[in-house]
Design a protein around this motif. Structure first.
Motif, PDB file in Angstrom:
ATOM      1  N   UNK A  92      47.405  26.089  48.058  1.00  0.00           N
ATOM      2  CA  UNK A  92      46.426  26.941  47.389  1.00  0.00           C
ATOM      3  C   UNK A  92      45.111  26.934  48.172  1.00  0.00           C
ATOM      4  N   UNK A  93      44.722  25.782  48.622  1.00  0.00           N
ATOM      5  CA  UNK A  93      43.636  25.615  49.584  1.00  0.00           C
ATOM      6  C   UNK A  93      44.071  24.529  50.552  1.00  0.00           C
ATOM      7  N   UNK A  94      43.362  24.385  51.648  1.00  0.00           N
ATOM      8  CA  UNK A  94      43.788  23.421  52.662  1.00  0.00           C
ATOM      9  C   UNK A  94      43.793  22.000  52.116  1.00  0.00           C
ATOM     10  N   UNK A  95      42.839  21.689  51.238  1.00  0.00           N
ATOM     11  CA  UNK A  95      42.732  20.334  50.711  1.00  0.00           C
ATOM     12  C   UNK A  95      43.215  20.174  49.284  1.00  0.00           C
ATOM     13  N   UNK A  96      43.937  21.141  48.772  1.00  0.00           N
ATOM     14  CA  UNK A  96      44.420  21.098  47.396  1.00  0.00           C
ATOM     15  C   UNK A  96      45.284  19.861  47.152  1.00  0.00           C
ATOM     16  N   UNK A  97      45.152  19.277  45.958  1.00  0.00           N
ATOM     17  CA  UNK A  97      45.922  18.082  45.596  1.00  0.00           C
ATOM     18  C   UNK A  97      46.529  18.222  44.208  1.00  0.00           C
ATOM     19  N   UNK A  98      47.604  17.488  43.987  1.00  0.00           N
ATOM     20  CA  UNK A  98      48.170  17.362  42.648  1.00  0.00           C
ATOM     21  C   UNK A  98      47.936  15.926  42.175  1.00  0.00           C
TER      22      UNK A  98
ATOM     23  N   UNK B 222      45.576  30.279  50.036  1.00  0.00           N
ATOM     24  CA  UNK B 222      45.229  30.470  51.448  1.00  0.00           C
ATOM     25  C   UNK B 222      46.407  30.199  52.362  1.00  0.00           C
ATOM     26  N   UNK B 223      47.310  29.331  51.936  1.00  0.00           N
ATOM     27  CA  UNK B 223      48.471  28.944  52.757  1.00  0.00           C
ATOM     28  C   UNK B 223      49.724  29.029  51.887  1.00  0.00           C
ATOM     29  N   UNK B 224      50.166  30.255  51.562  1.00  0.00           N
ATOM     30  CA  UNK B 224      51.250  30.422  50.584  1.00  0.00           C
ATOM     31  C   UNK B 224      52.555  29.756  50.983  1.00  0.00           C
TER      32      UNK B 224
ATOM     33  N   UNK C   6      34.283  31.329  51.322  1.00  0.00           N
ATOM     34  CA  UNK C   6      32.919  31.322  50.793  1.00  0.00           C
ATOM     35  C   UNK C   6      32.803  32.094  49.470  1.00  0.00           C
ATOM     36  N   UNK C   7      33.825  32.906  49.170  1.00  0.00           N
ATOM     37  CA  UNK C   7      33.818  33.630  47.899  1.00  0.00           C
ATOM     38  C   UNK C   7      34.081  32.714  46.712  1.00  0.00           C
ATOM     39  N   UNK C   8      34.647  31.536  46.957  1.00  0.00           N
ATOM     40  CA  UNK C   8      34.983  30.638  45.846  1.00  0.00           C
ATOM     41  C   UNK C   8      34.409  29.230  45.999  1.00  0.00           C
ATOM     42  N   UNK C   9      33.991  28.851  47.214  1.00  0.00           N
ATOM     43  CA  UNK C   9      33.292  27.570  47.401  1.00  0.00           C
ATOM     44  C   UNK C   9      31.797  27.856  47.335  1.00  0.00           C
ATOM     45  N   UNK C  10      31.222  27.653  46.180  1.00  0.00           N
ATOM     46  CA  UNK C  10      29.846  28.057  45.929  1.00  0.00           C
ATOM     47  C   UNK C  10      28.872  26.909  46.200  1.00  0.00           C
ATOM     48  N   UNK C  11      27.828  27.213  46.969  1.00  0.00           N
ATOM     49  CA  UNK C  11      26.812  26.200  47.287  1.00  0.00           C
ATOM     50  C   UNK C  11      26.145  25.669  46.015  1.00  0.00           C
ATOM     51  N   UNK C  12      26.033  26.518  44.997  1.00  0.00           N
ATOM     52  CA  UNK C  12      25.357  26.058  43.776  1.00  0.00           C
ATOM     53  C   UNK C  12      26.168  24.985  43.049  1.00  0.00           C
ATOM     54  N   UNK C  13      27.422  24.782  43.458  1.00  0.00           N
ATOM     55  CA  UNK C  13      28.219  23.725  42.839  1.00  0.00           C
ATOM     56  C   UNK C  13      28.078  22.390  43.557  1.00  0.00           C
TER      57      UNK C  13
ATOM     58  N   UNK D  95      31.327  23.649  54.054  1.00  0.00           N
ATOM     59  CA  UNK D  95      31.225  24.595  55.161  1.00  0.00           C
ATOM     60  C   UNK D  95      32.325  25.646  55.052  1.00  0.00           C
ATOM     61  N   UNK D  96      32.252  26.530  54.062  1.00  0.00           N
ATOM     62  CA  UNK D  96      33.334  27.499  53.839  1.00  0.00           C
ATOM     63  C   UNK D  96      33.420  28.530  54.958  1.00  0.00           C
ATOM     64  N   UNK D  97      34.629  29.075  55.136  1.00  0.00           N
ATOM     65  CA  UNK D  97      34.814  30.136  56.123  1.00  0.00           C
ATOM     66  C   UNK D  97      34.583  31.494  55.472  1.00  0.00           C
ATOM     67  N   UNK D  98      34.833  32.559  56.211  1.00  0.00           N
ATOM     68  CA  UNK D  98      34.514  33.902  55.723  1.00  0.00           C
ATOM     69  C   UNK D  98      35.322  34.260  54.477  1.00  0.00           C
ATOM     70  N   UNK D  99      36.500  33.686  54.330  1.00  0.00           N
ATOM     71  CA  UNK D  99      37.313  33.936  53.132  1.00  0.00           C
ATOM     72  C   UNK D  99      36.930  33.003  51.991  1.00  0.00           C
TER      73      UNK D  99
END
Length: 278
Positions: free
Chosen positions: A185-191, A224-226, A149-156, A143-147
Motif C-alpha cells: 500500500x505504501x513502501x513502509x506499510x506494516x501489518x 503505490x506497489x500493488x 505528498x498528496x497523503x503524507x501531510x507536513x501538518x501531521x 520527504x514525500x515524492x510527487x505522488x
C-alpha cells in the motif's frame, strides 16, 4: 473483543466516504458493489476506526484517524466526511484519556491514519506514548515524492516525534504484539499480529482494508506497489485463515472482526459487527 489476555476495542477516528473505484482499483463496479454499496456519487462508506488494545499493564492505540479540526472545508467535502474524530470521547467510554495511552502503533502514515497524531497546533494527541513507525515509512513521510505528498501531510508532523521508535523489518513492542513490514500500500506499510493464550488476530491494515478485499487481486488504486500487496496477501491470508486467526479492520463499514472458514477460505464463519454502519 477478548483475545486471551488482551481486550480489543475499535474507536471513532472519523467517518469518510471515498470513491468506490479508488477503493477497489481495477475491479469492475458490478463485482465490488455486491459487497459494499455506493451512494449516488459513487462513494462507499470508509470509517477510520483506530484500535484500542488493553493489556494487564499498558494501553495501546493502533492508527489515529482523521483528526479533529485539521481538514479544510474542501477536504471535508471531497472525502465525504460525515464526522471527524471522536477519539477522546471514545477513550472516555473506557475510562481513559489520551494521556493514558502508552504506545501508538502506526501501520502507515497516510492522512486517514495519521492526522489524529496531533492537534491543529502540532502537539501530540498522545503525549506520553512511544510511537512505533516503520523506518522507510517515516523517511517518506518526512520527504514525500510527487505522488505521496498528496497523503503524507507536513501538518501531521509534531512534537510526538520526540517519542518515535523506528524499526526496519519487524518489532515486538509488547509481548504477543508484533509489527511486520509488508510494503504494498505504501513502501513502509506494516501489518500487526496479536497472540495471547493461543488466540490470534491480525490487522493487515490497507493491504486488506475491508472484508470485500479478500481476493488477493482486489487492491486499492491508492496502493503505490500493488504487486507487493498482492504478493503479501497471497503469502499471509490463507496462512492466517488456517490458523483460525481473527482479521481486524480499520476501514470496513460493517465488520470489526471476521474469521473465515478454513475449508473454502472465503465464507465468513464468525464475525463481530460494528455498531455504526452508514
Amino acid at each position: 473483543m477478548k483475545l486471551g489476555q488482551f481486550t480489543i476495542h475499535y474507536l471513532d477516528g472519523g467517518y469518510t466516504h471515498m470513491d468506490g473505484g479508488a477503493i477497489f482499483g481495477v475491479v469492475p463496479k458490478p463485482l465490488w458493489s455486491r459487497k459494499i454499496e455506493s451512494n449516488n456519487k459513487n462513494q462507499i462508506p470508509q470509517p477510520t476506526h483506530p484500535l484500542l488494545i488493553q493489556t494487564e499493564d499498558v494501553n495501546i492505540v493502533v492508527d489515529t484517524g482523521i483528526g479533529q479540526g485539521k481538514l479544510t472545508d474542501k477536504q471535508l467535502r471531497n472525502y465525504g466526511v460525515s464526522n471527524e474524530s471522536r477519539l477522546a470521547e471514545a477513550l472516555a467510554q473506557h475510562q481513559l484519556k489520551p494521556e493514558d495511552i502508552d504506545m501508538v502503533l502506526m501501520t502507515h502514515m497516510h492522512f486517514d491514519h495519521a492526522t489524529g497524531l496531533t492537534d491543529s497546533e502540532g502537539h501530540a494527541v498522545f503525549p506520553n506514548a512511544t510511537h512505533y513507525i516503520q523506518r522507510d515509512e517515516w523517511e517518506e513521510f518526512l520527504n514525500p515524492n510527487i505522488r505521496s505528498q498528496a497523503t503524507y501531510w507536513a501538518m501531521n508532523q509534531g512534537d510526538y516525534q520526540e517519542r518515535v521508535q523506528l524499526y526496519q523489518d519487524s518489532v515486538e513492542p509488547y509481548p504477543g504484539i508484533k509489527m511486520i513490514h509488508t510494503g504494498g500500500h505504501s513502501f513502509g506499510h506494516s501489518m500487526i499480529t496479536f497472540e495471547s493464550e493461543g488466540e490470534r488476530a491480525v490487522h493487515m491494515a490497507d493491504i486488506f482494508p475491508t472484508h470485500a478485499h479478500l481476493n488477493p487481486l482486489w487492491v486499492t488504486a491508492y496502493d503505490d506497489y500493488p504487486m507487493n500487496s498482492i504478493s503479501e496477501k497471497q503469502q499471509y491470508i490463507q496462512q492466517f485463515i488456517n490458523e483460525e486467526t481473527w482479521f481486524l479492520y480499520y476501514h470496513d463499514p460493517m465488520y470489526f472482526a471476521v474469521k473465515f472458514n478454513r475449508e473454502d477460505g472465503k465464507t465468513i464463519e464468525s464475525s463481530i459487527m460494528r455498531e455504526h454502519t452508514d
